[in-house]
Design a protein around this motif. Structure first.
Motif, PDB file in Angstrom:
ATOM      1  N   UNK A 182       0.828  -1.209   0.000  1.00 25.56           N
ATOM      2  CA  UNK A 182       0.000   0.000   0.000  1.00 25.56           C
ATOM      3  C   UNK A 182       0.863   1.260   0.000  1.00 25.56           C
ATOM      4  N   UNK A 183       0.322   2.369   0.519  1.00 24.42           N
ATOM      5  CA  UNK A 183       1.018   3.649   0.404  1.00 24.42           C
ATOM      6  C   UNK A 183       0.617   4.608   1.508  1.00 24.42           C
ATOM      7  N   UNK A 184       1.528   5.524   1.833  1.00 25.80           N
ATOM      8  CA  UNK A 184       1.308   6.578   2.828  1.00 25.80           C
ATOM      9  C   UNK A 184       1.583   7.917   2.156  1.00 25.80           C
ATOM     10  N   UNK A 185       0.645   8.849   2.281  1.00 24.90           N
ATOM     11  CA  UNK A 185       0.810  10.190   1.723  1.00 24.90           C
ATOM     12  C   UNK A 185       1.064  11.177   2.852  1.00 24.90           C
ATOM     13  N   UNK A 195      -4.659  18.690  -1.638  1.00 21.87           N
ATOM     14  CA  UNK A 195      -3.967  19.570  -2.583  1.00 21.87           C
ATOM     15  C   UNK A 195      -2.949  18.747  -3.358  1.00 21.87           C
ATOM     16  N   UNK A 196      -3.015  18.809  -4.699  1.00 25.75           N
ATOM     17  CA  UNK A 196      -3.959  19.550  -5.519  1.00 25.75           C
ATOM     18  C   UNK A 196      -5.348  18.910  -5.516  1.00 25.75           C
ATOM     19  N   UNK A 197      -6.349  19.707  -5.857  1.00 31.04           N
ATOM     20  CA  UNK A 197      -7.735  19.243  -5.779  1.00 31.04           C
ATOM     21  C   UNK A 197      -7.991  18.060  -6.702  1.00 31.04           C
ATOM     22  N   UNK A 198      -7.253  17.985  -7.804  1.00 29.52           N
ATOM     23  CA  UNK A 198      -7.500  16.897  -8.754  1.00 29.52           C
ATOM     24  C   UNK A 198      -7.161  15.528  -8.160  1.00 29.52           C
ATOM     25  N   UNK A 199      -6.492  15.513  -6.993  1.00 29.73           N
ATOM     26  CA  UNK A 199      -6.129  14.248  -6.357  1.00 29.73           C
ATOM     27  C   UNK A 199      -7.115  13.814  -5.276  1.00 29.73           C
ATOM     28  N   UNK A 200      -8.307  14.384  -5.282  1.00 33.33           N
ATOM     29  CA  UNK A 200      -9.287  14.001  -4.260  1.00 33.33           C
ATOM     30  C   UNK A 200      -9.645  12.520  -4.351  1.00 33.33           C
ATOM     31  N   UNK A 201      -9.840  12.016  -5.567  1.00 29.20           N
ATOM     32  CA  UNK A 201     -10.179  10.592  -5.716  1.00 29.20           C
ATOM     33  C   UNK A 201      -9.003   9.717  -5.284  1.00 29.20           C
ATOM     34  N   UNK A 202      -7.791  10.107  -5.643  1.00 32.74           N
ATOM     35  CA  UNK A 202      -6.603   9.357  -5.229  1.00 32.74           C
ATOM     36  C   UNK A 202      -6.453   9.389  -3.715  1.00 32.74           C
ATOM     37  N   UNK A 203      -6.691  10.553  -3.115  1.00 30.41           N
ATOM     38  CA  UNK A 203      -6.586  10.666  -1.654  1.00 30.41           C
ATOM     39  C   UNK A 203      -7.605   9.761  -0.970  1.00 30.41           C
ATOM     40  N   UNK A 204      -8.800   9.674  -1.510  1.00 30.23           N
ATOM     41  CA  UNK A 204      -9.822   8.809  -0.923  1.00 30.23           C
ATOM     42  C   UNK A 204      -9.386   7.347  -0.974  1.00 30.23           C
ATOM     43  N   UNK A 205      -8.763   6.935  -2.075  1.00 30.42           N
ATOM     44  CA  UNK A 205      -8.281   5.558  -2.190  1.00 30.42           C
ATOM     45  C   UNK A 205      -7.154   5.292  -1.194  1.00 30.42           C
ATOM     46  N   UNK A 206      -6.269   6.282  -1.022  1.00 32.48           N
ATOM     47  CA  UNK A 206      -5.164   6.107  -0.073  1.00 32.48           C
ATOM     48  C   UNK A 206      -5.707   5.998   1.345  1.00 32.48           C
ATOM     49  N   UNK A 207      -6.675   6.856   1.699  1.00 31.95           N
ATOM     50  CA  UNK A 207      -7.246   6.811   3.048  1.00 31.95           C
ATOM     51  C   UNK A 207      -7.945   5.476   3.302  1.00 31.95           C
ATOM     52  N   UNK A 208      -8.516   4.889   2.263  1.00 29.55           N
ATOM     53  CA  UNK A 208      -9.236   3.614   2.428  1.00 29.55           C
ATOM     54  C   UNK A 208      -8.295   2.424   2.540  1.00 29.55           C
ATOM     55  N   UNK A 209      -7.154   2.474   1.827  1.00 26.25           N
ATOM     56  CA  UNK A 209      -6.264   1.311   1.779  1.00 26.25           C
ATOM     57  C   UNK A 209      -4.914   1.538   2.433  1.00 26.25           C
ATOM     58  N   UNK A 210      -4.610   2.777   2.779  1.00 23.89           N
ATOM     59  CA  UNK A 210      -3.333   3.115   3.392  1.00 23.89           C
ATOM     60  C   UNK A 210      -3.520   4.190   4.440  1.00 23.89           C
ATOM     61  N   UNK A 211      -2.781   5.285   4.310  1.00 23.05           N
ATOM     62  CA  UNK A 211      -2.883   6.344   5.313  1.00 23.05           C
ATOM     63  C   UNK A 211      -2.419   7.675   4.730  1.00 23.05           C
ATOM     64  N   UNK A 212      -3.105   8.740   5.123  1.00 22.06           N
ATOM     65  CA  UNK A 212      -2.687  10.113   4.837  1.00 22.06           C
ATOM     66  C   UNK A 212      -2.326  10.760   6.162  1.00 22.06           C
ATOM     67  N   UNK A 213      -1.217  11.487   6.211  1.00 20.67           N
ATOM     68  CA  UNK A 213      -0.754  12.060   7.470  1.00 20.67           C
ATOM     69  C   UNK A 213      -0.324  13.505   7.264  1.00 20.67           C
TER      70      UNK A 213
END
Length: 378
Positions: A182-185, A195-213
């Motif tokens: 998986x991945x951590x952002x 940010x950037x806004x175009x990565x909202x869908x990518x951020x949602x996938x990361x939050x579901x399968x990995x982590x955003x910090x």
């Protein structure tokens, strides 16, 4: 002189309560280093507000001691209330320096954040990881490299850490999501801002399968000064850093420098001597970074991974690749087309499509024209 300034409407009987940590992190004039100095002197955040001005002034300036003893401003109260409300939502978490889930790797760096705001599973912050970074204005070849290296490292069980930026970062996250690692952002805004806004869908996938910090309070906008600072967390969470593409003056070189200072391995992918985005990688290699051409080059350098071999594609995966190649060729007319239009026609992720286009270009089946346009040759 008052000896206590409890937070009305918040619990004040537990000095370890998160409201106290939030108050300390939001205190005017208190940066991470000062906060850690106060914690070293008084223990948990709630306990320092039980001290008097003279005790505080022995640790910080008299002016700051007096400011700390004042009641929190309405803005601070509102921020604490909003943060505690945000924390009630599923998948949200805040780790303090005293939290057992706080990633041990960050405790080893020079200036670990007081708080970490998270979306996703905090356990990913403790996974063995490799950071993959590079240019926002990446070439198609760079994006293909970042996607492939990250996918193979993830399939070898390593988590991929990057910064959710355009270009190499996005390709790295996409590749990481394609494997069990998986991945951590690590982001440079408040955790509630993508940010950037175009990565909202990518951020949602990361939050579901990995982590955003993030180390920044909710609502923090994308300030330019925050991004170089967050790079120490990208390198700090990782066992090693891979720089895919970087100009001679690149933020990725800051990450690489921080990684070296933190005792992490630094890897770089070389490129053409004529390519501007290869100059940063070549500079790192001259300074001692390890040149890599394959994922196995990296695994061979990581002690815990030296027994791991990158799996060869299965027959089924080869069939899938052939099917996608056929899809791209059918969608590409002889008239020039840009990658976004082609992605829309094919329904493929940009990072996957970039890799296929590079393969087709090298095979002489398509050509890359000025303006990043592609044309079919057969």
């Amino acid at each position: 002189m008052p000896t206590s300034t409890a937070l009305p409407d918040f619990p004040d009987d537990d000095p370890a309560d998160l409201a106290w940590w939030l108050r300390l992190s939001l205190a005017e004039g208190v940066g991470p280093a000062t906060a850690r100095r106060l914690l070293a002197a008084f223990g948990l955040p709630g306990q320092l507000w039980q001290a008097d001005a003279s005790a505080l002034a022995a640790v910080v300036s008299p002016a700051l001691a007096a400011r700390l003893l004042r009641a929190p401003t309405p803005a601070v109260r509102a921020q604490i209330a909003a943060t505690l409300a945000w924390l009630q939502q599923p998948g949200h978490a805040i780790l303090t320096l005293a939290d057992s889930r706080y990633p041990p790797a960050l405790l080893d760096i020079a200036d670990p954040p007081l708080l970490l705001y998270l979306r996703g599973d905090p356990a990913w912050l403790g996974a063995e990881a490799v950071a993959v970074v590079g240019s926002r204005n990446a070439t198609a070849q760079g994006i293909a490299h970042a996607s492939r290296f990250s996918r193979e490292l993830s399939r070898a069980g390593l988590s991929i850490v990057s910064g959710l930026a355009l270009g190499i970062d996005a390709a790295a996250h996409e590749g990481g999501l394609d494997g069990p690692g998986s991945t951590v952002a690590v982001i440079g805004t408040g955790i509630d801002i993508v940010y950037p806004r175009r990565h909202e869908a990518l951020a949602a996938r990361i939050a579901a399968a990995g982590c955003i910090v993030s180390e920044y309070p909710l609502g923090t906008p994308p300030l330019a000064s925050n991004f170089p600072r967050r790079n120490r967390l990208i390198s700090g969470l990782a066992r090693a850093v891979l720089v895919v593409e970087a100009a001679a003056q690149s933020g990725s070189l800051i990450t690489a420098r921080m990684a070296a200072e933190q005792g992490r391995d630094v890897f770089a992918i070389p490129g053409s001597i004529h390519a501007p985005l290869a100059k940063g990688c070549h500079q790192l290699i001259r300074q001692g970074a390890k040149l890599v051409e394959t994922t196995q080059d990296m695994l061979d350098e990581l002690p815990s991974r030296q027994a791991v071999r990158v799996a060869h594609p299965s027959p089924q995966s080869q069939v899938d690749d052939d099917a996608m190649t056929s899809l791209v060729m059918q969608a590409m007319a002889h008239d020039p087309v840009d990658i976004d239009t082609l992605a829309a026609r094919c329904g493929l992720e940009a990072a996957v499509l970039a890799g296929l286009l590079l393969t087709l270009e090298l095979a002489g089946r398509i050509e890359l024209l000025p303006g990043a346009l592609y044309r079919r040759l057969e």
